[in-house]
Design a protein around this motif. Structure first.
Motif, PDB file in Angstrom:
ATOM      1  N   VAL A 142      12.345 -26.020 -12.503  1.00 34.92           N
ATOM      2  CA  VAL A 142      10.895 -25.864 -12.629  1.00 34.92           C
ATOM      3  C   VAL A 142      10.594 -24.374 -12.684  1.00 34.92           C
ATOM      4  O   VAL A 142      10.907 -23.652 -11.743  1.00 34.92           O
ATOM      5  N   VAL A 143      10.036 -23.903 -13.782  1.00 37.32           N
ATOM      6  CA  VAL A 143       9.702 -22.486 -13.910  1.00 37.32           C
ATOM      7  C   VAL A 143       8.187 -22.334 -14.011  1.00 37.32           C
ATOM      8  O   VAL A 143       7.585 -22.767 -14.989  1.00 37.32           O
ATOM      9  N   PRO A 144       7.557 -21.721 -12.997  1.00 36.73           N
ATOM     10  CA  PRO A 144       6.109 -21.497 -13.092  1.00 36.73           C
ATOM     11  C   PRO A 144       5.816 -20.479 -14.197  1.00 36.73           C
ATOM     12  O   PRO A 144       6.555 -19.512 -14.356  1.00 36.73           O
ATOM     13  N   ARG A 194       5.666 -16.821 -13.375  1.00 29.12           N
ATOM     14  CA  ARG A 194       6.886 -16.164 -12.935  1.00 29.12           C
ATOM     15  C   ARG A 194       7.733 -15.666 -14.088  1.00 29.12           C
ATOM     16  O   ARG A 194       8.755 -15.025 -13.883  1.00 29.12           O
ATOM     17  N   ALA A 237      12.379 -13.154 -12.609  1.00 27.67           N
ATOM     18  CA  ALA A 237      12.992 -12.025 -11.909  1.00 27.67           C
ATOM     19  C   ALA A 237      14.295 -12.437 -11.234  1.00 27.67           C
ATOM     20  O   ALA A 237      14.999 -11.610 -10.689  1.00 27.67           O
ATOM     21  N   SER A 238      14.606 -13.718 -11.269  1.00 22.07           N
ATOM     22  CA  SER A 238      15.832 -14.199 -10.646  1.00 22.07           C
ATOM     23  C   SER A 238      16.906 -14.415 -11.698  1.00 22.07           C
ATOM     24  O   SER A 238      16.632 -14.976 -12.755  1.00 22.07           O
ATOM     25  N   VAL A 239      18.125 -13.962 -11.401  1.00 22.37           N
ATOM     26  CA  VAL A 239      19.216 -14.237 -12.331  1.00 22.37           C
ATOM     27  C   VAL A 239      19.660 -15.687 -12.207  1.00 22.37           C
ATOM     28  O   VAL A 239      20.361 -16.202 -13.069  1.00 22.37           O
ATOM     29  N   THR A 280      17.819 -18.313 -12.340  1.00 24.80           N
ATOM     30  CA  THR A 280      17.046 -19.233 -13.170  1.00 24.80           C
ATOM     31  C   THR A 280      17.786 -19.503 -14.458  1.00 24.80           C
ATOM     32  O   THR A 280      17.892 -18.629 -15.305  1.00 24.80           O
ATOM     33  N   LEU A 303       5.785  -9.718  -8.408  1.00 29.46           N
ATOM     34  CA  LEU A 303       7.001 -10.376  -7.978  1.00 29.46           C
ATOM     35  C   LEU A 303       6.698 -11.212  -6.766  1.00 29.46           C
ATOM     36  O   LEU A 303       7.466 -11.744  -6.113  1.00 29.46           O
ATOM     37  N   ALA A 327      12.446  -3.069  -9.734  1.00 30.70           N
ATOM     38  CA  ALA A 327      12.642  -4.486 -10.083  1.00 30.70           C
ATOM     39  C   ALA A 327      12.812  -4.742 -11.560  1.00 30.70           C
ATOM     40  O   ALA A 327      12.368  -5.745 -12.067  1.00 30.70           O
ATOM     41  N   GLN A 373      11.872 -10.676  -0.785  1.00 29.85           N
ATOM     42  CA  GLN A 373      11.800 -11.916  -1.543  1.00 29.85           C
ATOM     43  C   GLN A 373      12.357 -13.092  -0.758  1.00 29.85           C
ATOM     44  O   GLN A 373      11.908 -14.217  -0.931  1.00 29.85           O
ATOM     45  N   GLU A 412       4.996 -17.487  -1.748  1.00 32.41           N
ATOM     46  CA  GLU A 412       4.536 -16.724  -2.914  1.00 32.41           C
ATOM     47  C   GLU A 412       5.660 -15.953  -3.588  1.00 32.41           C
ATOM     48  O   GLU A 412       5.463 -15.366  -4.635  1.00 32.41           O
ATOM     49  N   ARG A 413       6.866 -15.934  -2.979  1.00 23.66           N
ATOM     50  CA  ARG A 413       7.985 -15.216  -3.588  1.00 23.66           C
ATOM     51  C   ARG A 413       8.942 -16.147  -4.325  1.00 23.66           C
ATOM     52  O   ARG A 413      10.001 -15.724  -4.757  1.00 23.66           O
ATOM     53  N   THR A 414       8.601 -17.412  -4.421  1.00 22.68           N
ATOM     54  CA  THR A 414       9.466 -18.346  -5.129  1.00 22.68           C
ATOM     55  C   THR A 414       9.458 -18.020  -6.618  1.00 22.68           C
ATOM     56  O   THR A 414       8.395 -17.913  -7.207  1.00 22.68           O
ATOM     57  N   GLN A 415      10.620 -17.840  -7.209  1.00 23.20           N
ATOM     58  CA  GLN A 415      10.672 -17.562  -8.649  1.00 23.20           C
ATOM     59  C   GLN A 415      10.674 -18.870  -9.430  1.00 23.20           C
ATOM     60  O   GLN A 415       9.777 -19.138 -10.187  1.00 23.20           O
ATOM     61  N   SER A 416      11.702 -19.659  -9.234  1.00 19.45           N
ATOM     62  CA  SER A 416      11.721 -20.976  -9.856  1.00 19.45           C
ATOM     63  C   SER A 416      12.528 -21.891  -8.946  1.00 19.45           C
ATOM     64  O   SER A 416      13.188 -21.429  -8.017  1.00 19.45           O
ATOM     65  N   HIS A 428      15.353 -20.322  -6.547  1.00 20.48           N
ATOM     66  CA  HIS A 428      15.902 -19.153  -7.225  1.00 20.48           C
ATOM     67  C   HIS A 428      15.144 -17.927  -6.768  1.00 20.48           C
ATOM     68  O   HIS A 428      13.942 -17.835  -6.937  1.00 20.48           O
ATOM     69  N   SER A 429      15.885 -16.990  -6.197  1.00 16.62           N
ATOM     70  CA  SER A 429      15.294 -15.750  -5.718  1.00 16.62           C
ATOM     71  C   SER A 429      15.852 -14.599  -6.538  1.00 16.62           C
ATOM     72  O   SER A 429      16.736 -14.801  -7.359  1.00 16.62           O
ATOM     73  N   THR A 430      15.354 -13.407  -6.314  1.00 19.54           N
ATOM     74  CA  THR A 430      15.886 -12.267  -7.063  1.00 19.54           C
ATOM     75  C   THR A 430      17.323 -12.010  -6.633  1.00 19.54           C
ATOM     76  O   THR A 430      17.792 -12.532  -5.626  1.00 19.54           O
ATOM     77  N   GLU A 431      18.012 -11.181  -7.403  1.00 23.11           N
ATOM     78  CA  GLU A 431      19.422 -10.904  -7.152  1.00 23.11           C
ATOM     79  C   GLU A 431      19.601 -10.319  -5.751  1.00 23.11           C
ATOM     80  O   GLU A 431      18.843  -9.451  -5.334  1.00 23.11           O
ATOM     81  N   ARG A 491       0.706 -17.890  -4.377  1.00 26.77           N
ATOM     82  CA  ARG A 491       0.649 -16.728  -5.271  1.00 26.77           C
ATOM     83  C   ARG A 491      -0.786 -16.318  -5.519  1.00 26.77           C
ATOM     84  O   ARG A 491      -1.112 -15.139  -5.556  1.00 26.77           O
TER      85      ARG A 491
END
Lengths: 160, 516
Positions: A96-98, A101, A126-128, A130, A160, B141, B322, B445-449, B469-472, B502
């Motif tokens: 699920v991709v908002p 984001r 911003a996440s690798v 995904t 972010l 970022a 994050q 609010e920091r959730t990416q996907s 899924h979070s940032t690296e 968010r």
């Protein structure tokens, strides 16, 4: 038990069945050539080469059986605020991709894809982690999706 | 965010920017890296010289001086290149942006927007410390290697620059500091060809005549910081001794010793040397990197300071974290020690081990204190009870956690009772692991996907694994083997919660929220 991969309020869009061809051609080259070489060698040099021919041949057969199911399993759906992508037959996954984001959207098409009239849309957050790519879209649909995702992303853009 | 450019880049609004150079001693410090690398290669060669004697025969022989000449040549090339690089490096601070120009053949100009600033770090390598210089790194970022590194600067200048950047990023209006106050002095907007021999004179001439006279007393931009805790050296070392790497090293050493005694072959010893050196290097890096770890809090966010040979002083502004992980390896359980790691955009990648640690080792209370610094409000009435249940509770302890069903014990026989999650008003908490206990906290609010995955065995059992899924970075939040219905519900609800959170999230410029 309901499957978590079938949310009830979602109708899935399928990708083009031509993707089967696009996936099978490289597989046929990578596995078919060693198999043929193995057959030739086993007929001319030594019967031991049947093993060399057998392994890629079995893999190729497996691929030919699996790929159409895999392609049918790929689906995507645009909801109001996010995009859903699912895939996989044995190992299923759902992402699920908002829209807010998304950092950028890629549209790619290799030479074979172009000949078959296919393109791949990939979403980047911003996440690798995904893994959100939709292969096998007709170019028009890919362009439409790209523009739609871009405009929706802009409307809901967050940091972010 | 960054615009790598070749040739002559267009320079928009270059007029109102005040381009500054980094400290003139920089090439000397940078050049050392080349000499150090040369020495390292030489050392390796002499070790691996083998039957021919390699370097040792050369050193003791007649032509030992050739070695010195070669080293001097390498040093000269290294330093010469560094001087050129220094000449071409300039930076400027705009109203809302930071600009950096560098590169000799391939010119690169980078602009970073300050409202996207993720962290500001000041790094002081060992060689730079002899000169009292620091390097300032801004993360924005943009993925790997997207940061802007301004270095080297005088220690006090680096502090001032950091304070200015943070104040601007926070949305405070900052009066432009007078020339020469920050950095090594102003340089002309276009770094034209300076006459030979005057490079050193330019900053010096600018800085010396009016250090105090012309400029009014500088307003302190530095946000006051309050120390929160320090990690005692004894505990730091004890925690490394009780770490997995140390145990592996010991077991390995014992095994090798056993083999050597058993067979009488000493070759085994030398064959296992690289592995021992690798593990030893990791332990050494960990101790020196996390030496004298101090945590402090300021209005500009969390401040970390640590390091023995290379010191790092990190600032992570509010809302930039994050995801947080609290982790306890099996040998830390007796002391109830926890390690706290974070994902910050821009920190991931090569320096992940050095950057992403919020607390190398601490008691449960300390770990939770540090967690509360970066996530002050979990949105739950009794945060301590929820967190305790996440840290070492399992499905037998009554808690708000939704746990994996009993039938998953075949998939995860050791830790199936621990796998679970709970949702609070502000964050998602995911716990797992029994030997190595892990609690991940992700603010909504920091959730990416979000991701859901299911293998053939999981489908037979009607379970699925859930990932955020979070940032690296070191934190990869997931809840394995949840009941399919729970997973589906979590997926749907979490997408909705992330959306509303968010919309309600604070502004990127963290000081602006009081004004609104």
């Amino acid at each position: 038990m309901t499957s978590p991969f079938e949310p009830h309020d979602v109708t899935w869009n399928r990708v083009s069945p031509r993707l089967v061809t696009a996936m099978l051609v490289p597989a046929a080259v990578w596995l078919g050539v060693p198999a043929v070489v193995g057959v030739v060698l086993s007929l001319t040099v030594s019967p031991w080469f049947w093993f060399l021919a057998g392994v890629p041949a079995v893999l190729l057969l497996w691929t030919v059986l699996l790929v159409p199911r895999q392609v049918r399993a790929i689906g995507y759906a645009e909801r109001d605020d996010d995009l859903l992508i699912r895939k996989g037959v044995m190992f299923r996954s759902l992402v699920v991709v908002p829209y807010g984001r998304m950092q950028y959207v890629d549209v790619e098409a290799g030479p074979l894809d172009r000949r078959l009239g296919l393109a791949k849309v990939q979403l980047h957050t911003a996440s690798v982690g995904t893994d959100a790519q939709i292969p096998g879209l007709p170019p028009d649909e890919a362009a439409r999706l790209r523009d739609r995702l871009a405009s929706r992303g802009e409307a809901r853009l967050a940091g972010l | 965010m960054s615009t790598p450019d070749q040739g002559t880049p267009p320079e928009p609004a270059a007029d109102d920017l005040e381009w500054r150079r980094v400290h003139p001693v920089t090439p000397l410090v940078r050049g050392w890296a080349v000499v150090g690398a040369a020495l390292l290669i030489l050392g390796q060669q002499s070790l691996e010289g083998g039957p021919r004697g390699g370097l040792l025969t050369l050193l003791t022989g007649e032509y030992w001086w050739t070695l010195l000449v070669a080293l001097a040549a390498v040093a000269l090339v290294g330093w010469g290149y560094s001087v050129l690089a220094w000449r071409m490096t300039t930076y400027a601070i705009g109203e809302e942006t930071v600009h950096l120009r560098r590169g000799i053949l391939f010119r690169q100009q980078r602009h970073a927007r300050l409202d996207r600033l993720q962290s500001v770090d000041i790094r002081q390598p060992l060689v730079a410390r002899f000169f009292g210089l620091c390097e300032l790194t801004l993360e924005t970022a943009g993925g790997t290697d997207s940061g802007i590194a301004i270095g080297f600067l005088k220690g006090s200048d680096a502090d001032e620059l950091r304070a200015e950047l943070l104040a601007r990023a926070a949305g405070l209006k900052v009066a432009r500091p007078a020339s020469g106050q920050v950095g090594a002095g102003a340089v002309p907007a276009e770094p034209g060809p300076l006459p030979e021999g005057t490079q050193d004179a330019v900053p010096a001439a600018d800085a010396v005549p009016h250090p105090v006279a012309g400029t009014p007393a500088p307003v302190s931009l530095e946000a006051p910081q309050v120390p929160v805790l320090t990690v005692p050296l004894g505990r730091m070392i004890a925690s490394v001794v009780r770490s997995g790497a140390m145990i592996t090293l010991l077991v390995w050493a014992l095994a090798v010793l056993g083999v050597v005694i058993g067979t009488g072959e000493f070759a085994v010893m030398s064959a296992s040397l690289p592995a021992v050196l690798g593990a030893g290097g990791y332990l050494f890096n960990r101790i020196t990197g996390e030496f004298d770890f101090r945590v402090a809090i300021s209005p500009d966010g969390v401040r970390l300071r640590h390091g023995l040979l290379e010191t790092r002083s990190q600032t992570i502004p509010p809302g930039r974290v994050q995801a947080v992980r609290l982790v306890q390896s099996v040998l830390w359980r007796g002391r109830d020690w926890w390690r706290v790691q974070v994902n910050v955009a821009g920190y991931g990648g090569d320096n992940e081990d050095k950057n992403s640690v919020l607390l190398p080792v601490g008691t449960r209370d300390e770990a939770l204190t540090v967690l509360s610094l970066v996530l002050p409000d979990l949105g739950v009435d009794e945060p301590r009870r929820v967190l305790d249940a996440g840290l070492d509770g399992d499905s037998r302890t009554p808690s708000a956690y939704v746990t994996a069903p009993r039938r998953t014990r075949i998939l995860d026989p050791v830790a199936w009772r621990r796998n679970g999650f709970t949702v609070t008003g502000r964050a998602l908490l995911l716990r797992r692991g029994r030997m190595v206990k892990i609690l991940d906290v992700v603010p909504h609010e920091r959730t990416q996907s979000l991701g859901l995955s299911q293998g053939p065995w999981q489908r037979r059992l009607g379970v699925a694994s859930f990932q955020v899924h979070s940032t690296e970075g070191p934190v990869h939040p997931e809840a394995p083997h949840l009941d399919a219905d729970d997973a589906a519900r979590l997926m749907a609800e979490q997408a909705r919660r992330a959306r509303t959170a968010r919309a309600a999230a604070g502004p990127e410029r963290w000081m602006e929220r009081q004004g609104e």
